[in-house]
Design an enzyme around this catalytic site. Structure first.
Site, PDB file in Angstrom:
ATOM      1  CG  ASP A  57      67.299  -7.586 -45.470  1.00  0.00           C
ATOM      2  OD1 ASP A  57      67.584  -6.486 -45.972  1.00  0.00           O
ATOM      3  OD2 ASP A  57      67.427  -7.839 -44.250  1.00  0.00           O
TER       4      ASP A  57
ATOM      5  CG  HIS B 243      67.688  -7.909 -40.362  1.00  0.00           C
ATOM      6  ND1 HIS B 243      68.555  -7.123 -41.092  1.00  0.00           N
ATOM      7  CD2 HIS B 243      68.196  -7.991 -39.104  1.00  0.00           C
ATOM      8  CE1 HIS B 243      69.553  -6.727 -40.300  1.00  0.00           C
ATOM      9  NE2 HIS B 243      69.353  -7.251 -39.105  1.00  0.00           N
TER      10      HIS B 243
ATOM     11  CG  HIS C 105      62.036  -4.975 -41.149  1.00  0.00           C
ATOM     12  ND1 HIS C 105      62.069  -6.346 -40.997  1.00  0.00           N
ATOM     13  CD2 HIS C 105      63.330  -4.591 -41.372  1.00  0.00           C
ATOM     14  CE1 HIS C 105      63.323  -6.767 -41.128  1.00  0.00           C
ATOM     15  NE2 HIS C 105      64.091  -5.734 -41.360  1.00  0.00           N
TER      16      HIS C 105
ATOM     17  CG  ASP D 165      70.911  -6.822 -44.567  1.00  0.00           C
ATOM     18  OD1 ASP D 165      70.536  -7.632 -45.435  1.00  0.00           O
ATOM     19  OD2 ASP D 165      70.116  -6.197 -43.838  1.00  0.00           O
TER      20      ASP D 165
END
Length: 311
Positions: free
Chosen positions: A162, A164, A125, A246
Site C-alpha cells: 500500500d 501508506h 493502520h 493506491d
C-alpha cells in the site's frame, strides 16, 4: 483440483460499512473490485464473522468493547477525522478479519493454492488500541497470528505494498519474532511513520520508503535488491500480502507512479518467492486504492497473477 485454484473471499456486509459523502474509502471501492474480478471465474467463499477471540490475538478487550460501543444505530459517527462507523461497520470489519482467517485456513489446509480477500474496511493502520486511517482492526496481523498460533506455522511474512505505511501491522507485529513485516510506502506521506530505523524488536520489520514520483521501474529495482533477498532469507511458511493499490499513478491520495503492470509484476515475483520457500501459499487482503477505475484494473491484474501462480 482445488489446490490449483485461487479463491475469492468476500461478503456483502462489506457494502454496509457506509462513510460520509465524499469520503475516499467508500462502498463503491468494493463494488468496483468485485465487478473487475467477475470475469475471472474465481471460486468463491463467504467471509465468516471473526470471533472475539480472533480479535484478541492483537487487540485488548477494552479496545474491542470501545469500538463496539461506538457503533451507531443510524447515521455515521467519526472515531477521528478519517475513520467512521455506521450501523454496518461492526459486521463489515468482522467479515474482513474473518475472511483473512478463512483464507489462512484454506491455504494452509491445502484446499486452495492462494486466496484474495475482497473486503472492507481495510486494516493495516489499526494499532493495538487505536483505530485510524479508515481501519478498525489489524486484519493482516491477526491473520498472521492465527497462522502462527492456531495453525502452528513457524514463520509468517507480511508484505504491505500500500502507498501508506502499514503502521498498524508494524505495531501489532513489532514484538513477534516469528513474523517478518515489510512495508514499501511513499515518504513523506501520512501517517509519517515507516523510517528504515524502525526495525522491530527482533529485526523483524523492514521499512522501504519511496520518494514521491517513484515509478514502477524504480520500485522494481528496490524490491529486487532489498526486499526479495530478505524475504528469501526469512523463508516464511506463509506469505500474507496487504494489497493496497493506491500507489497507482491515478490515485488521488498519494503521488507514486505505479501502473497496473507494476502490481502485476510485483505479485508475480512475490508468488515466485512463495513457490520457492512455502509451497506457493499466499493470502492477499485488500487495503487501499481510491481511484475506482485504477483500483479495479489493478486488483484484477493482481488476482490474475495469483491465478497464474496457482496453475
Amino acid at each position: 483440483m482445488l489446490r490449483s485454484m485461487t479463491t475469492l473471499i468476500t461478503h456483502a456486509d462489506g457494502l454496509t460499512h457506509v462513510t460520509p459523502d465524499g469520503h475516499p474509502e467508500r462502498v463503491a471501492r468494493l463494488e468496483h473490485v468485485l465487478h473487475a474480478l467477475e470475469p475471472l471465474g474465481l471460486r468463491r467463499e463467504t467471509a465468516p464473522l471473526a470471533t472475539e477471540d480472533d480479535l484478541l490475538r492483537c487487540h485488548p478487550q477494552d479496545y474491542i468493547d470501545r469500538i463496539r460501543a461506538k457503533v451507531p444505530s443510524k447515521g455515521a459517527v467519526p472515531l477521528d477525522a478519517d475513520t467512521w462507523l455506521s450501523p454496518g461497520s461492526w459486521n463489515a470489519a468482522l467479515r474482513a478479519v474473518g475472511g483473512a482467517i478463512r483464507a489462512v485456513d484454506l491455504v494452509t489446509g491445502g484446499e486452495t493454492a492462494n486466496a484474495f480477500c475482497a473486503t472492507r474496511p481495510p486494516g493495516h493502520h489499526a494499532e493495538t488500541a487505536t483505530p485510524m486511517g479508515f481501519c478498525l482492526f489489524g486484519t493482516a496481523a491477526i491473520a498472521a497470528r492465527h497462522a502462527l498460533d492456531a495453525k502452528g506455522l513457524a514463520r509468517v511474512a507480511v508484505v504491505d505494498f500500500d502507498v501508506h505505511h502499514g503502521n498498524g501491522t508494524q505495531d501489532l507485529l513489532w514484538n513477534e519474532k516469528r513474523a517478518f513485516f515489510v512495508s514499501s510506502h511513499q515518504s513523506p506521506l501520512w501517517p509519517g511513520t515507516g523510517a528504515p530505523a524502525e526495525r522491530g524488536a527482533h529485526d523483524n520489520v523492514m521499512n522501504v520508503p519511496l520518494a514521491p514520483g517513484t515509478d514502477g521501474g524504480a520500485m522494481r529495482k528496490v524490491y529486487e535488491s532489498r526486499v526479495f533477498p530478505r524475504l528469501r532469507d526469512f523463508a516464511p511458511d506463509l506469505l500474507i500480502l496487504s494489497a493496497g493499490f493506491d500507489a497507482h499513478v491515478e490515485d488521488p491520495l498519494a503521488s507514486l507512479e505505479w501502473e497496473e503492470d507494476d502490481f502485476r509484476w510485483l505479485t508475480r515475483e512475490l508468488c515466485a518467492i512463495a513457490a520457492e520457500v512455502c509451497g506457493g501459499r499466499v493470502v492477499s487482503t485488500l487495503e487501499g486504492g481510491y481511484d475506482l477505475e485504477a483500483l479495479g484494473a489493478s486488483a484484477r491484474a493482481h488476482v490474475e497473477e495469483l491465478q497464474e501462480a496457482a496453475r
